[in-house]
Scaffold this motif. Structure first.
Motif, PDB file in Angstrom:
ATOM      1  N   GLY A  61       0.812  -1.209   0.000  1.00  0.00           N
ATOM      2  CA  GLY A  61       0.000   0.000   0.000  1.00  0.00           C
ATOM      3  C   GLY A  61       0.847   1.262   0.000  1.00  0.00           C
ATOM      4  N   GLY A  84       0.813   4.120  -2.786  1.00  0.00           N
ATOM      5  CA  GLY A  84       0.557   5.509  -2.431  1.00  0.00           C
ATOM      6  C   GLY A  84       1.648   6.440  -2.924  1.00  0.00           C
ATOM      7  N   LEU A 141      -5.842   5.637   2.675  1.00  0.00           N
ATOM      8  CA  LEU A 141      -5.857   5.324   1.246  1.00  0.00           C
ATOM      9  C   LEU A 141      -7.147   5.763   0.576  1.00  0.00           C
ATOM     10  N   THR A 186      -4.975   1.839  -5.520  1.00  0.00           N
ATOM     11  CA  THR A 186      -5.061   1.385  -4.131  1.00  0.00           C
ATOM     12  C   THR A 186      -6.106   0.309  -3.871  1.00  0.00           C
TER      13      THR A 186
END
Length: 398
Positions: free
Chosen positions: A17, A21, A66, A72
């Motif tokens: 993640g 990001g 997120l 994502t």
């Protein structure tokens, strides 16, 4: 150990993640610098929770950090899976339902999320909602991979609900590509046959059992049930012929078939034939139950001393705790018949030890996961595989 594994999985999910990001914010660095900084800060806050062994707070931080977008969405799915693995399927449902509420998802991603949501509902025990989701995927998805996954999950769900015929209908198209499905399907047919037997529909039960053997020629359960049907109709010779196939289907189930085999021969008034059959089985596999059954036949016909001699010979070739316990009983009876006023204290001591060792002994074990039980179950309660529980062999078993 379990917490360590979960934390490891969580670290992996967070690393993915975080990478997503970073890529997302890098593309928009010039116009969204502040958002990029905020996202990085929230990630470090989450990592701090994680390092301080506060996984719930860490996960919540990452979920809130997120945005849902094409970069994502896989991370959100991974976090939902993690919640489900932690036994918090309700939180997984919230994540996956939140994803489905976003209209920008691609068709493939939407179907992936539906699969995960169905798994969440199964974990929560909300089977009707899971079944509706899976049926929708089967009806509408053009993705073969997702359709097959949905079929397997739906079959598992129908099996849990004991919807044997529905499970068969769904699995029908999988038999060629996945031959491993044939074994469970054969057992579903056996389940249907037992229901028909209870309702006195023996002809339909026989049809189910024959179909079970067509799907899995090694299905011992179907053979046993067909033999029972033959005996119920007074066809004892046919029952014996059925049972004679079992050592070729699975030699480990010879002890399972012995009570039915003895019953068939006794009803056919052919004890000599039973003894001959037992000697043949003993040559195939010297199991304790065969030795004891033969020993009892010799005991009743030729006397206890002859039974001691023959049983001792067989146990020298195939020693077992159960066989020794039976042999001690024979010696006790021999001493009693010889007129001894008091039992041999040495035999009493041996009997005490064998009883202690045999007490609470489990007689069946799953060959896949190791689950043990005293009685035979055709589906393992632990790993839920069909036909993997068999009699335990060795010195402390058969």
């Amino acid at each position: 150990m379990r917490d360590a594994v979960l934390l490891g999985v969580l670290l992996a999910a967070i690393a993915i993640g975080f990478g997503l990001g970073v890529r997302y914010t890098a593309r928009r660095l010039r116009t969204h610098t502040s958002r990029s900084t905020d996202l990085s800060k929230e990630y470090f806050v989450g990592l701090n929770y994680l390092l301080n062994e506060q996984p719930d707070e860490a996960i919540n931080t990452f979920v809130n950090a997120l945005d849902i977008n094409s970069d994502t969405v896989e991370t959100h799915i991974a976090l939902g899976k993690l919640f489900r693995a932690r036994g918090e399927a309700d939180k997984a449902v919230s994540i996956h339902q939140n994803l489905l509420a976003r209209p920008a998802l691609s068709t493939s991603t939407n179907e992936h999320v539906q699969l995960e949501l169905a798994r969440d509902f199964v974990a929560l025990g909300v089977h009707d909602r899971a079944q509706r989701l899976l049926q929708t995927l089967l009806d509408q998805s053009a993705n073969d991979t997702y359709r097959e996954e949905a079929k397997r999950l739906l079959i598992d769900l129908l099996e849990r609900e004991k919807g044997w015929q529905d499970a068969l209908d769904v699995a029908q198209s999988l038999f060629k590509q996945q031959p491993g499905m044939r074994r469970p399907a054969a057992h579903w047919l056996c389940e249907l046959a037992q229901e028909e037997i209870h309702q006195a529909s023996r002809a339909l039960a026989r049809k189910h059992l024959k179909k079970a053997l067509q799907l899995d020629e090694r299905c011992v359960r179907a053979t046993l049930l067909l033999a029972d049907l033959e005996m119920d109709n007074g066809h004892y010779t046919r029952a014996i012929e059925r049972l004679d196939h079992i050592p070729n289907q699975d030699i480990a189930h010879i002890p399972t078939m012995l009570p039915a085999l003895q019953r068939a021969y006794e009803r056919n008034d052919d004890i000599q034939g039973f003894e001959t059959h037992l000697y043949r089985l003993l040559g195939q596999a010297p199991y304790t139950s065969i030795i004891i059954t033969l020993g009892e036949l010799i005991h009743h016909r030729d006397g206890v001393d002859c039974a001691i001699e023959r049983t001792g010979e067989w146990l020298r070739e195939a020693p077992s705790l159960g066989g020794l316990d039976y042999l001690i009983d024979l010696y006790h009876e021999s001493h009693r018949l010889s007129g001894r006023a008091l039992p041999d204290t040495r035999l009493l001591l041996l009997k005490h030890h064998t009883n202690a060792l045999l007490e609470g002994r489990l007689r069946h074990r799953c060959r896949r996961c190791g689950f043990s039980s005293d009685s035979l179950a055709w589906q393992c309660p632990s790993c839920r595989r069909w036909g993997t529980i068999k009699p335990i062999t060795g010195v402390d078993g058969e």
